[in-house]
Design a protein around this motif. Structure first.
Motif, PDB file in Angstrom:
ATOM      1  N   VAL A  97       2.163  14.230 -10.219  1.00 16.67           N
ATOM      2  CA  VAL A  97       1.370  14.374 -11.446  1.00 16.67           C
ATOM      3  C   VAL A  97       2.212  13.991 -12.664  1.00 16.67           C
ATOM      4  CG1 VAL A  97       0.193  16.028 -12.946  1.00 16.67           C
ATOM      5  CG2 VAL A  97      -0.170  16.125 -10.474  1.00 16.67           C
ATOM      6  N   ALA A  98       3.492  14.394 -12.657  1.00 13.02           N
ATOM      7  CA  ALA A  98       4.402  14.027 -13.756  1.00 13.02           C
ATOM      8  C   ALA A  98       4.568  12.509 -13.841  1.00 13.02           C
ATOM      9  CB  ALA A  98       5.762  14.701 -13.553  1.00 13.02           C
ATOM     10  N   SER A  99       4.564  11.841 -12.685  1.00 13.53           N
ATOM     11  CA  SER A  99       4.686  10.365 -12.688  1.00 13.53           C
ATOM     12  C   SER A  99       3.425   9.707 -13.235  1.00 13.53           C
ATOM     13  CB  SER A  99       4.976   9.854 -11.268  1.00 13.53           C
ATOM     14  OG  SER A  99       3.818   9.893 -10.446  1.00 13.53           O
ATOM     15  N   ILE A 100       2.267  10.309 -13.000  1.00  4.37           N
ATOM     16  CA  ILE A 100       1.012   9.776 -13.539  1.00  4.37           C
ATOM     17  C   ILE A 100       1.023   9.840 -15.059  1.00  4.37           C
ATOM     18  CG2 ILE A 100      -1.492  10.159 -13.683  1.00  4.37           C
ATOM     19  CD1 ILE A 100      -1.341  11.198 -10.769  1.00  4.37           C
ATOM     20  N   PHE A 101       1.587  10.931 -15.595  1.00  2.00           N
ATOM     21  CA  PHE A 101       1.655  11.100 -17.048  1.00  2.00           C
ATOM     22  C   PHE A 101       2.877  10.435 -17.677  1.00  2.00           C
ATOM     23  CE2 PHE A 101      -1.030  14.891 -16.015  1.00  2.00           C
ATOM     24  CZ  PHE A 101      -2.157  14.469 -16.710  1.00  2.00           C
ATOM     25  N   GLY A 102       3.649   9.710 -16.857  1.00  2.00           N
ATOM     26  CA  GLY A 102       4.784   8.955 -17.390  1.00  2.00           C
ATOM     27  C   GLY A 102       6.035   9.766 -17.626  1.00  2.00           C
ATOM     28  N   LEU A 103       6.092  11.000 -17.127  1.00  2.00           N
ATOM     29  CA  LEU A 103       7.268  11.841 -17.320  1.00  2.00           C
ATOM     30  C   LEU A 103       8.349  11.544 -16.287  1.00  2.00           C
ATOM     31  CD1 LEU A 103       5.407  15.220 -17.979  1.00  2.00           C
ATOM     32  CD2 LEU A 103       6.300  13.613 -19.674  1.00  2.00           C
ATOM     33  N   VAL A 104       7.931  11.003 -15.146  1.00  2.00           N
ATOM     34  CA  VAL A 104       8.836  10.606 -14.062  1.00  2.00           C
ATOM     35  C   VAL A 104       8.369   9.234 -13.598  1.00  2.00           C
ATOM     36  CG1 VAL A 104       9.651  11.176 -11.731  1.00  2.00           C
ATOM     37  CG2 VAL A 104       9.140  13.007 -13.333  1.00  2.00           C
ATOM     38  N   SER A 105       9.286   8.371 -13.183  1.00  2.00           N
ATOM     39  CA  SER A 105       8.864   7.049 -12.701  1.00  2.00           C
ATOM     40  C   SER A 105       8.104   7.195 -11.383  1.00  2.00           C
ATOM     41  CB  SER A 105      10.067   6.123 -12.515  1.00  2.00           C
ATOM     42  OG  SER A 105      10.770   6.447 -11.342  1.00  2.00           O
ATOM     43  N   PHE A 106       7.101   6.354 -11.183  1.00  2.00           N
ATOM     44  CA  PHE A 106       6.296   6.456  -9.962  1.00  2.00           C
ATOM     45  C   PHE A 106       7.126   6.122  -8.728  1.00  2.00           C
ATOM     46  CE2 PHE A 106       5.755   1.988 -11.067  1.00  2.00           C
ATOM     47  CZ  PHE A 106       5.701   1.337  -9.845  1.00  2.00           C
ATOM     48  N   GLN A 107       8.196   5.306  -8.905  1.00  2.00           N
ATOM     49  CA  GLN A 107       9.079   4.993  -7.776  1.00  2.00           C
ATOM     50  C   GLN A 107       9.818   6.242  -7.296  1.00  2.00           C
ATOM     51  OE1 GLN A 107       9.038   3.320 -10.700  1.00  2.00           O
ATOM     52  NE2 GLN A 107       9.289   1.104 -10.403  1.00  2.00           N
ATOM     53  N   VAL A 108      10.292   7.057  -8.255  1.00  2.00           N
ATOM     54  CA  VAL A 108      10.978   8.307  -7.900  1.00  2.00           C
ATOM     55  C   VAL A 108      10.030   9.247  -7.160  1.00  2.00           C
ATOM     56  CG1 VAL A 108      12.011  10.424  -8.842  1.00  2.00           C
ATOM     57  CG2 VAL A 108      12.692   8.194  -9.752  1.00  2.00           C
ATOM     58  N   ALA A 109       8.803   9.372  -7.683  1.00  2.00           N
ATOM     59  CA  ALA A 109       7.803  10.231  -7.039  1.00  2.00           C
ATOM     60  C   ALA A 109       7.506   9.749  -5.618  1.00  2.00           C
ATOM     61  CB  ALA A 109       6.522  10.245  -7.870  1.00  2.00           C
ATOM     62  N   PHE A 110       7.434   8.440  -5.441  1.00  2.00           N
ATOM     63  CA  PHE A 110       7.168   7.863  -4.120  1.00  2.00           C
ATOM     64  C   PHE A 110       8.300   8.186  -3.144  1.00  2.00           C
ATOM     65  CE2 PHE A 110       7.872   4.116  -1.315  1.00  2.00           C
ATOM     66  CZ  PHE A 110       6.777   4.296  -0.486  1.00  2.00           C
ATOM     67  N   VAL A 111       9.541   8.010  -3.584  1.00  2.00           N
ATOM     68  CA  VAL A 111      10.705   8.274  -2.727  1.00  2.00           C
ATOM     69  C   VAL A 111      10.768   9.753  -2.350  1.00  2.00           C
ATOM     70  CG1 VAL A 111      13.239   8.317  -2.623  1.00  2.00           C
ATOM     71  CG2 VAL A 111      12.061   6.326  -3.578  1.00  2.00           C
ATOM     72  N   VAL A 112      10.532  10.625  -3.331  1.00  2.00           N
ATOM     73  CA  VAL A 112      10.535  12.078  -3.069  1.00  2.00           C
ATOM     74  C   VAL A 112       9.461  12.423  -2.043  1.00  2.00           C
ATOM     75  CG1 VAL A 112      10.029  14.342  -4.080  1.00  2.00           C
ATOM     76  CG2 VAL A 112      11.504  12.739  -5.303  1.00  2.00           C
ATOM     77  N   THR A 113       8.264  11.855  -2.217  1.00  2.00           N
ATOM     78  CA  THR A 113       7.150  12.117  -1.281  1.00  2.00           C
ATOM     79  C   THR A 113       7.504  11.647   0.125  1.00  2.00           C
ATOM     80  OG1 THR A 113       5.573  11.775  -3.089  1.00  2.00           O
ATOM     81  CG2 THR A 113       4.694  11.760  -0.845  1.00  2.00           C
ATOM     82  N   LEU A 114       8.045  10.433   0.218  1.00  2.00           N
ATOM     83  CA  LEU A 114       8.376   9.854   1.528  1.00  2.00           C
ATOM     84  C   LEU A 114       9.454  10.654   2.236  1.00  2.00           C
ATOM     85  CD1 LEU A 114       6.970   7.463   2.760  1.00  2.00           C
ATOM     86  CD2 LEU A 114       8.881   6.011   2.087  1.00  2.00           C
ATOM     87  N   ILE A 115      10.484  11.071   1.507  1.00  2.00           N
ATOM     88  CA  ILE A 115      11.564  11.871   2.105  1.00  2.00           C
ATOM     89  C   ILE A 115      11.011  13.206   2.609  1.00  2.00           C
ATOM     90  CG2 ILE A 115      13.684  13.175   1.586  1.00  2.00           C
ATOM     91  CD1 ILE A 115      14.443  10.882  -0.332  1.00  2.00           C
ATOM     92  N   THR A 116      10.134  13.818   1.804  1.00  2.00           N
ATOM     93  CA  THR A 116       9.539  15.101   2.190  1.00  2.00           C
ATOM     94  C   THR A 116       8.680  14.955   3.444  1.00  2.00           C
ATOM     95  OG1 THR A 116       9.449  15.684  -0.170  1.00  2.00           O
ATOM     96  CG2 THR A 116       8.213  17.083   1.353  1.00  2.00           C
ATOM     97  N   ALA A 130       5.195  25.732  -0.804  1.00  2.00           N
ATOM     98  CA  ALA A 130       5.907  25.659  -2.080  1.00  2.00           C
ATOM     99  C   ALA A 130       6.523  24.277  -2.289  1.00  2.00           C
ATOM    100  CB  ALA A 130       6.992  26.737  -2.131  1.00  2.00           C
ATOM    101  N   VAL A 131       7.094  23.707  -1.222  1.00  2.00           N
ATOM    102  CA  VAL A 131       7.715  22.369  -1.314  1.00  2.00           C
ATOM    103  C   VAL A 131       6.664  21.324  -1.655  1.00  2.00           C
ATOM    104  CG1 VAL A 131       8.856  20.530   0.006  1.00  2.00           C
ATOM    105  CG2 VAL A 131       9.650  22.897   0.215  1.00  2.00           C
ATOM    106  N   TRP A 132       5.522  21.377  -0.962  1.00  2.00           N
ATOM    107  CA  TRP A 132       4.473  20.392  -1.223  1.00  2.00           C
ATOM    108  C   TRP A 132       3.848  20.580  -2.604  1.00  2.00           C
ATOM    109  CZ3 TRP A 132       4.374  16.010   0.913  1.00  2.00           C
ATOM    110  CH2 TRP A 132       4.750  15.836   2.247  1.00  2.00           C
ATOM    111  N   GLY A 133       3.791  21.826  -3.061  1.00  2.00           N
ATOM    112  CA  GLY A 133       3.316  22.079  -4.426  1.00  2.00           C
ATOM    113  C   GLY A 133       4.246  21.433  -5.443  1.00  2.00           C
ATOM    114  N   LEU A 134       5.556  21.498  -5.189  1.00  2.00           N
ATOM    115  CA  LEU A 134       6.543  20.863  -6.071  1.00  2.00           C
ATOM    116  C   LEU A 134       6.407  19.343  -6.042  1.00  2.00           C
ATOM    117  CD1 LEU A 134       9.014  21.138  -7.921  1.00  2.00           C
ATOM    118  CD2 LEU A 134      10.457  21.126  -5.869  1.00  2.00           C
ATOM    119  N   VAL A 135       6.186  18.789  -4.842  1.00  5.87           N
ATOM    120  CA  VAL A 135       6.008  17.332  -4.713  1.00  5.87           C
ATOM    121  C   VAL A 135       4.767  16.883  -5.486  1.00  5.87           C
ATOM    122  CG1 VAL A 135       5.518  15.444  -3.090  1.00  5.87           C
ATOM    123  CG2 VAL A 135       7.208  17.193  -2.494  1.00  5.87           C
ATOM    124  N   LEU A 136       3.673  17.648  -5.382  1.00  2.00           N
ATOM    125  CA  LEU A 136       2.458  17.316  -6.128  1.00  2.00           C
ATOM    126  C   LEU A 136       2.731  17.335  -7.631  1.00  2.00           C
ATOM    127  CD1 LEU A 136      -0.582  16.700  -6.149  1.00  2.00           C
ATOM    128  CD2 LEU A 136      -1.005  19.170  -6.113  1.00  2.00           C
TER     129      LEU A 136
END
Length: 380
Positions: free
Chosen positions: A219-238, A209-215
């Motif tokens: 995807v939201a960062s690809i569509f510009g809904l979230v900054s790619f830097q935020v997505a990167f930090v979330v992924t790295l922390i996870t 479930a956690v990894w599904g949320l990270v994905l």
């Protein structure tokens, strides 16, 4: 003593060459980047860091989902319900088509081709055509989303495309592709068959479930809904919290290949001769479309998209061309090489026959999609 030293040196050289042979596209990109740097000095702005960061985040997340074996569990549950050979093949092919939209074409094939080989061993069912159609399905299905394959991610980011124009451009091509596959599936052998595979347990649904949320965040960062830097930090922390070993399991050669091509293309774009040639050759939609299909056959569609994007602002024929161009030769899409290697490892004497059949089906669908999509391009 001298002989011992020579033997050790030969072993070291073989190891180095084996590393270079492992990924020929990376080796070519490295040679091109290094050679171009001797003529023109590289600049940091040549490298598209947004694409690299998003690709890195995707690779980590997809590797985590792959290790949790969710796709395997779902696939086996569906296959166990099938009662004939044609339905088994159809499910395996369609799984590649739909999953490649979200987990990339290469991961779809790395997941489902081994499963297809297991089914083949258990049932004595020939699966060469099924694996070829899986490869075509993964290449076509991945064209439907920006994260489905590396060239889409690059083009989507490079041109700043919005979701609706992107989907409206590739949708008809994907529909044509899956329709072609349905026609081929209908022609496949039919006999009664009951497959029984051991179910795959999911050890940790919370992690899934956690990894599904990270994905979803990526995807939201690809569509510009979230900054790619935020997505990167979330992924790295996870990754650090849940499974830090993932950092050594992803394909860094793919990232290095992108960097090398960015440097090479950035360097050679300074050449007045090349600029003049590109401006003459890529002057309209038709030339961009056919150039991207043709070039993909020899250097694969990822480097073709990076190269041609430097010389054209017309992204639609480029997007269509490199995705259609993933069909054809075995090297047109790197994902095709993956399924070929997996098949011949299990069936080494079938290598030549596989390549002949692969080429026949791929070039047939390539010609069909190229012609129909060209007519659509001209009408629009």
């Amino acid at each position: 003593m001298k002989e011992s030293v020579l033997i050790q040196e030969n072993k070291r050289l073989k190891l180095k060459f084996a590393f270079l042979k492992k990924d020929i596209v990376f080796t070519v990109s490295l040679v091109l980047a290094a050679t171009s740097c001797l003529i023109y000095p590289p600049k940091p702005e040549y490298i598209n860091f947004q694409v690299l960061v998003i690709l890195f985040s995707l690779m980590l997340t997809i590797k985590a989902l792959e290790e949790l074996r969710f796709l395997d569990k779902f696939a086996i549950a569906v296959i166990n319900k099938c009662n004939n050979t044609r339905s088994v093949s159809a499910i395996l092919i369609l799984l590649c088509f739909f999953s490649s939209m979200f987990v990339t074409n290469d991961v779809a094939l790395l997941t489902f081709v081994p499963l297809t080989l297991v089914v083949s061993r258990k049932t004595q069912m020939p699966m060469m055509e099924t694996i070829i159609f899986q490869t075509i399905a993964a290449n076509i299905g991945s064209s439907l989303t920006p994260m489905g394959n590396p060239q889409n991610l690059f083009i989507y980011s490079h041109y700043g495309i919005r979701p609706f124009p992107f989907f409206s451009t590739v949708l008809f091509m994907a529909v044509l592709g899956i329709s072609s596959l349905f026609f081929l599936i209908k022609r496949m052998q039919y006999r009664e068959l009951k497959v029984v595979l051991n179910p795959v347990p999911i050890d940790d649904w919370k992690k899934l479930a956690v990894w599904g949320l990270v994905l979803a965040i990526i995807v939201a960062s690809i569509f510009g809904l979230v900054s790619f830097q935020v997505a990167f930090v979330v992924t790295l922390i996870t990754v650090v919290i849940l499974n830090v070993k993932l950092l050594i399991k992803i394909d860094y050669l793919l990232l290095l290949t992108f960097i090398c091509f960015f440097i090479f293309i950035g360097n050679i774009s300074n050449s007045n001769t090349l600029q003049a040639f590109a401006n003459t050759s890529l002057k309209d939609t038709t030339s961009v479309y056919f150039s991207s299909i043709f070039l993909s056959q020899f250097i694969s569609n990822v480097p073709a998209s990076i190269l041609l994007a430097e010389f054209t602002t017309d992204w639609k024929p480029l997007l269509l061309g490199v995705n259609i161009g993933g069909l054809g030769t075995i090297v047109a899409s790197l994902a095709s090489v993956i399924s070929y290697k997996l098949f011949i490892q299990a069936n080494p004497i079938e290598s030549k026959r596989y390549l002949i059949k692969f080429s026949f089906y791929n070039f047939t669908i390539l010609a069909f999609l190229t012609l129909i999509q060209f007519v659509i391009l001209k009408l629009l």
